[in-house]
Design a protein around this motif. Sequence first.
Motif, PDB file in Angstrom:
ATOM      1  N   ASP A   1      -1.047  13.101  -6.334  1.00 62.02           N
ATOM      2  CA  ASP A   1      -1.671  14.113  -5.300  1.00 62.02           C
ATOM      3  C   ASP A   1      -1.097  13.666  -4.171  1.00 62.02           C
ATOM      4  O   ASP A   1      -0.675  12.616  -3.755  1.00 62.02           O
ATOM      5  N   ALA A   2      -1.301  14.699  -3.245  1.00 61.53           N
ATOM      6  CA  ALA A   2      -0.556  14.619  -1.914  1.00 61.53           C
ATOM      7  C   ALA A   2      -1.500  13.785  -1.123  1.00 61.53           C
ATOM      8  O   ALA A   2      -2.721  13.746  -0.905  1.00 61.53           O
ATOM      9  N   VAL A   3      -0.750  12.917  -0.147  1.00 62.38           N
ATOM     10  CA  VAL A   3      -1.400  11.866   0.697  1.00 62.38           C
ATOM     11  C   VAL A   3      -0.990  11.930   2.127  1.00 62.38           C
ATOM     12  O   VAL A   3       0.361  12.313   2.353  1.00 62.38           O
ATOM     13  N   VAL A   4      -1.676  12.066   3.222  1.00 63.73           N
ATOM     14  CA  VAL A   4      -1.215  12.332   4.477  1.00 63.73           C
ATOM     15  C   VAL A   4      -2.095  10.929   5.359  1.00 63.73           C
ATOM     16  O   VAL A   4      -3.201  10.875   5.296  1.00 63.73           O
TER      17      VAL A   4
ATOM     18  N   ASP B   1       3.097   6.573  -5.343  1.00 64.65           N
ATOM     19  CA  ASP B   1       3.168   6.950  -6.773  1.00 64.65           C
ATOM     20  C   ASP B   1       1.999   7.752  -7.182  1.00 64.65           C
ATOM     21  O   ASP B   1       2.007   8.442  -8.274  1.00 64.65           O
ATOM     22  N   LEU B   2       1.072   8.408  -6.035  1.00 59.57           N
ATOM     23  CA  LEU B   2       0.161   8.960  -6.476  1.00 59.57           C
ATOM     24  C   LEU B   2       0.513  10.363  -6.717  1.00 59.57           C
ATOM     25  O   LEU B   2       1.306  11.048  -6.101  1.00 59.57           O
TER      26      LEU B   2
ATOM     27  N   PRO C   1       5.798  11.614  -1.523  1.00 57.91           N
ATOM     28  CA  PRO C   1       6.461  12.694  -2.167  1.00 57.91           C
ATOM     29  C   PRO C   1       5.715  13.738  -2.651  1.00 57.91           C
ATOM     30  O   PRO C   1       6.349  14.836  -2.649  1.00 57.91           O
ATOM     31  N   ALA C   2       4.483  13.377  -3.172  1.00 55.13           N
ATOM     32  CA  ALA C   2       3.864  14.554  -3.536  1.00 55.13           C
ATOM     33  C   ALA C   2       3.398  15.699  -2.613  1.00 55.13           C
ATOM     34  O   ALA C   2       3.095  16.712  -2.738  1.00 55.13           O
TER      35      ALA C   2
ATOM     36  N   VAL D   1       0.821  -1.257  -0.080  1.00 53.11           N
ATOM     37  CA  VAL D   1       0.059   0.118   0.065  1.00 53.11           C
ATOM     38  C   VAL D   1       0.868   1.350  -0.120  1.00 53.11           C
ATOM     39  O   VAL D   1       0.448   2.148  -0.961  1.00 53.11           O
ATOM     40  N   PRO D   2       1.860   1.463   0.964  1.00 54.38           N
ATOM     41  CA  PRO D   2       2.675   2.500   0.829  1.00 54.38           C
ATOM     42  C   PRO D   2       3.311   3.034  -0.642  1.00 54.38           C
ATOM     43  O   PRO D   2       3.322   4.142  -0.944  1.00 54.38           O
ATOM     44  N   GLN D   3       3.785   1.830  -1.350  1.00 53.13           N
ATOM     45  CA  GLN D   3       4.026   2.177  -2.557  1.00 53.13           C
ATOM     46  C   GLN D   3       3.105   2.640  -3.488  1.00 53.13           C
ATOM     47  O   GLN D   3       3.110   3.715  -4.473  1.00 53.13           O
ATOM     48  N   LEU D   4       1.770   2.247  -3.462  1.00 51.00           N
ATOM     49  CA  LEU D   4       0.674   3.019  -4.217  1.00 51.00           C
ATOM     50  C   LEU D   4       0.584   4.426  -3.819  1.00 51.00           C
ATOM     51  O   LEU D   4       0.271   5.049  -4.555  1.00 51.00           O
ATOM     52  N   PHE D   5       0.712   4.522  -2.578  1.00 52.46           N
ATOM     53  CA  PHE D   5       0.389   6.046  -2.128  1.00 52.46           C
ATOM     54  C   PHE D   5       1.619   6.693  -2.556  1.00 52.46           C
ATOM     55  O   PHE D   5       1.144   7.894  -3.142  1.00 52.46           O
TER      56      PHE D   5
END
Length: 305
Positions: free
Chosen positions: A34-37, A31-32, A50-51, A25-29
């Motif tokens: 948009d920003a993910v928190v 690569d998005l 990174p976004a 899951v973190p790899q999917l996040f």
Amino acid sequence: MTETRAVLTARSAGLDDDGPNALRVPQLFSDLPDAVVVANSAREITWVNPAFERLFGHQCKDVLGRTTEFLYASHNSYVEKGSQHFSSAPSAQQHSYEVSYLKKNGEAFLSQTTGGPIRGDDDQPIGYFAVIKDISDTRMFETLLRVLFDIATSQSLSPKEKIHEILKLGCERFETMSAIVSCVRDQTYTVTYCYSEEAPVEPGTTFDLGDTYCSKTLLSDGPVAYHCASQSELATHPCYNMFLLETYIGVPLIVGGRIFGTLNFTSPEARRPFSEMDLEVIKLFAAWVSQQLSIDEALSEAGLA
């Protein structure tokens, strides 16, 4: 399936120690675009992608362990969104909503945020997530379209007054002091319309085309922009020597299928670099100015202007 996703997501955020394949899951996040928190039950940040770093300007190591309150443009928004989407209340659920955040440099921006609780096997919130997209440019563009439409359809403004209002609006958008609509024939640049906060140039004033920045604009297929002329190739341009204009953004004007001249905005003060959105916006202004010039020409030919 829903419970499995919740456990995996929680695991990826360091909120749960169980679950196979948790590292997917973190790899999917990551690569998005948009920003993910991801945050724990106390709304303390446990992971960002990174976004997020690119959008907010904060490094991951500097935000881990902090509550998300510092990201919000106002304390009230933090409290309100917390009760609606990031609490243990049964009513808290995933939703998409608009809210303003703050970047590290203090700049506020409008976002489209999808966020809500991360639930464990017992359906209780064990953390929270948010996917954040900056929509400030989109909203600005929509607002600009509405204002331009209002100007263009106004029954109380003449075509010339409409162009004047569009130039004024452009100066506000680009943070410049002056705006000119020029007519170019051969090597003669004639000021057709001008708006200026300081000393407007009288319509009919002429210059040698080579003495204007617009000589470069007319050689291009689209907008040309400089935010600090003295630090560019324009530093040796005759126009810079004559007027010391640091900021320039201009675009060719097409009227009746032929090049009419240019639309340009200038200022003696340098500014922050122009964005890709700025280049799109001046093309929008040019389209509306060209439309008004076409109306102006039609009225003149009909002897009504």
